[in-house]
Design an enzyme around this catalytic site. Structure first.
Site, PDB file in Angstrom:
ATOM      1  N   SER A 118       0.820  -1.206   0.000  1.00  0.00           N
ATOM      2  CA  SER A 118       0.000   0.000   0.000  1.00  0.00           C
ATOM      3  C   SER A 118       0.858   1.262   0.000  1.00  0.00           C
ATOM      4  O   SER A 118       0.319   2.362  -0.100  1.00  0.00           O
ATOM      5  CB  SER A 118      -0.918   0.010   1.228  1.00  0.00           C
ATOM      6  OG  SER A 118      -0.168  -0.097   2.425  1.00  0.00           O
ATOM      7  N   HIS A 139      -2.526  -3.178  -5.887  1.00  0.00           N
ATOM      8  CA  HIS A 139      -3.008  -2.783  -4.567  1.00  0.00           C
ATOM      9  C   HIS A 139      -4.519  -3.035  -4.497  1.00  0.00           C
ATOM     10  O   HIS A 139      -5.321  -2.234  -4.951  1.00  0.00           O
ATOM     11  CB  HIS A 139      -2.683  -1.310  -4.315  1.00  0.00           C
ATOM     12  CG  HIS A 139      -3.110  -0.818  -2.970  1.00  0.00           C
ATOM     13  ND1 HIS A 139      -3.362   0.509  -2.712  1.00  0.00           N
ATOM     14  CD2 HIS A 139      -3.343  -1.489  -1.805  1.00  0.00           C
ATOM     15  CE1 HIS A 139      -3.723   0.645  -1.445  1.00  0.00           C
ATOM     16  NE2 HIS A 139      -3.726  -0.543  -0.886  1.00  0.00           N
ATOM     17  N   GLU A 151      -5.661  -0.884  -7.599  1.00  0.00           N
ATOM     18  CA  GLU A 151      -4.730   0.152  -8.007  1.00  0.00           C
ATOM     19  C   GLU A 151      -3.517  -0.547  -8.625  1.00  0.00           C
ATOM     20  O   GLU A 151      -2.799  -1.280  -7.948  1.00  0.00           O
ATOM     21  CB  GLU A 151      -4.326   0.959  -6.772  1.00  0.00           C
ATOM     22  CG  GLU A 151      -3.838   2.346  -7.055  1.00  0.00           C
ATOM     23  CD  GLU A 151      -3.576   3.139  -5.771  1.00  0.00           C
ATOM     24  OE1 GLU A 151      -3.511   4.367  -5.871  1.00  0.00           O
ATOM     25  OE2 GLU A 151      -3.421   2.529  -4.687  1.00  0.00           O
ATOM     26  N   ASN A 189      -3.682   6.060  -1.054  1.00  0.00           N
ATOM     27  CA  ASN A 189      -3.190   6.439   0.265  1.00  0.00           C
ATOM     28  C   ASN A 189      -2.598   7.840   0.317  1.00  0.00           C
ATOM     29  O   ASN A 189      -2.526   8.442   1.394  1.00  0.00           O
ATOM     30  CB  ASN A 189      -2.173   5.414   0.764  1.00  0.00           C
ATOM     31  CG  ASN A 189      -2.862   4.166   1.268  1.00  0.00           C
ATOM     32  OD1 ASN A 189      -3.890   4.238   1.920  1.00  0.00           O
ATOM     33  ND2 ASN A 189      -2.309   3.009   0.961  1.00  0.00           N
TER      34      ASN A 189
END
Length: 296
Positions: A118, A139, A151, A189
Site C-alpha cells: 500500500s 493494490h 490500483e 493512500n
C-alpha cells in the site's frame, strides 16, 4: 495466465486467493505457517458460505473455488509454475525485498511479480530483482472479495505489456483496475491517509470528539464510515507507516504524522487488531463504543 501464486495468507492474501480461485484460476497460497494457511482456508470457506446464503453464487461455485486453491509452506515449490505471483506479506520493506529476491530466483523468467503493497515503492522492489520490467503493484482494497478497485502501479521500469496484461487479468476478476504511477502513497493512500491524519489532529487539538468527527464525515460527506473508525480497521500502525512514507518521500511537513497517532501506536493501541484504538473492539457488539481514553 492460468497459474497464480499468492504469498501471505493473512486478510489480504486469502482475499486475493479467493477472488482468483472463484474466477477459475489455479491458485497456490503460500505461507511459512501451516496454521495460518488452515485459518485462511476457513476464512475463504466462511466468506463463500456467506455468498451462497445471499444467493450471489451457488454451491457448485463454492466447491470449485475451494478446489482451485492449493496451499504450500515452501516458497520455491509454491511459485515454481506461476505465471503471476502476488506478494501480500506484511508491510515491511526488508521482508518484501527478501521475498522478491527469492521470487526472482525461484520463478520462471517470464513470470510477472506483483506486490500488494500500500506504500512501498514498486521501483525499489523491482530493483531488488533481475526483472524490474516484470515487477508491478497490484493494490487490492479490503475486503478483497467485495471491493472493486485494484490500483495498478507502474514502477519506473515496468514494461507496458506487463501493465496491460495485469489490467486485463484484473478485469477478469470483476474488478476495476486503475493505472497509476509510482510516487509515495500512489493515489489511494496519498489522498486517504492525510485525511485520516487530519481527523486525528482535529481530535488531538480538541476540535471535536471521536464520534463527532466520524459523524460529520459520514453524514456530511457520505462516507460509509468515519476516518477514525476506518483508521481502526486499517490498523493505526499501518496508517503511521504510510504517513512516514509520505513524509519521507515528499519532505513536506503537511505529511507529518500526528503525535497522537505516534503515541497510540507506541502504546499498542492499534485498532481492531489489538482490540482498542479510537473505539473499543472487545465489546462483542456491533455498536460502536468510543475507547475509554477518549470519553468525555
Amino acid at each position: 495466465m492460468k497459474n497464480i501464486s499468492v504469498i501471505g495468507s493473512g486478510t489480504m492474501g486469502n482475499g486475493i486467493a479467493h477472488v482468483y480461485a472463484q474466477s477459475g484460476f489455479a491458485v497456490n497460497l503460500v505461507d511459512i505457517s501451516a496454521d495460518a494457511l488452515a485459518r485462511a482456508l476457513k476464512t475463504i470457506e466462511k466468506n463463500l458460505d456467506r455468498m451462497v446464503a445471499k444467493e450471489r453464487i451457488d454451491e457448485a461455485t463454492k466447491n470449485s473455488t475451494l478446489a482451485n486453491i492449493t496451499t504450500h509452506t515452501d516458497l520455491k515449490t509454491g511459485v515454481a509454475n506461476a505465471d503471476l505471483v502476488i506478494e501480500a506479506a506484511t508491510e515491511n520493506v526488508d521482508i518484501k525485498l527478501k521475498i522478491f529476491r527469492d521470487l526472482d530466483a525461484f520463478t520462471k523468467p517470464e513470470c510477472i511479480l506483483a506486490s500488494n503493497t500500500s506504500s512501498i515503492p514498486i521501483t525499489k522492489i523491482g530493483a531488488a530483482t533481475n526483472r524490474p520490467d516484470k515487477v508491478i503493484g497490484m493494490h487490492f482494497m479490503n475486503p478483497v472479495p467485495v471491493m472493486k478497485l485494484v490500483e495498478v502501479i507502474n514502477g519506473y521500469a515496468t514494461a507496458a505489456e506487463v501493465t496491460a496484461l495485469v489490467m486485463e487479468t484484473s478485469k477478469k476478476l470483476g474488478k476495476v483496475p486503475v493505472e497509476v504511477n509510482d510516487y509515495p502513497g500512489f493515489v489511494a493512500n496519498r489522498i486517504l491517509m492525510p485525511m485520516i491524519n487530519e481527523a486525528i489532529i482535529s481530535l488531538f487539538e480538541g476540535v471535536a470528539g471521536v464520534e463527532e468527527i466520524d459523524t460529520v464525515m459520514k453524514l456530511g460527506m457520505a462516507h460509509p464510515m468515519g476516518p477514525l473508525q476506518l483508521a481502526d480497521f486499517i490498523g493505526l500502525d499501518v496508517c503511521l507507516s504510510i504517513m512516514n512514507v509520505l513524509y519521507e518521500g515528499f519532505g513536506n511537513p503537511k505529511y507529518a504524522p500526528c503525535p497522537l497517532l505516534v503515541n497510540m501506536v507506541t502504546a499498542g493501541y492499534l485498532g481492531v487488531k489489538s482490540g482498542e484504538g479510537f473505539y473499543s473492539w472487545n465489546h462483542g457488539t456491533k455498536e460502536l463504543i468510543v475507547s475509554k481514553q477518549f470519553k468525555k
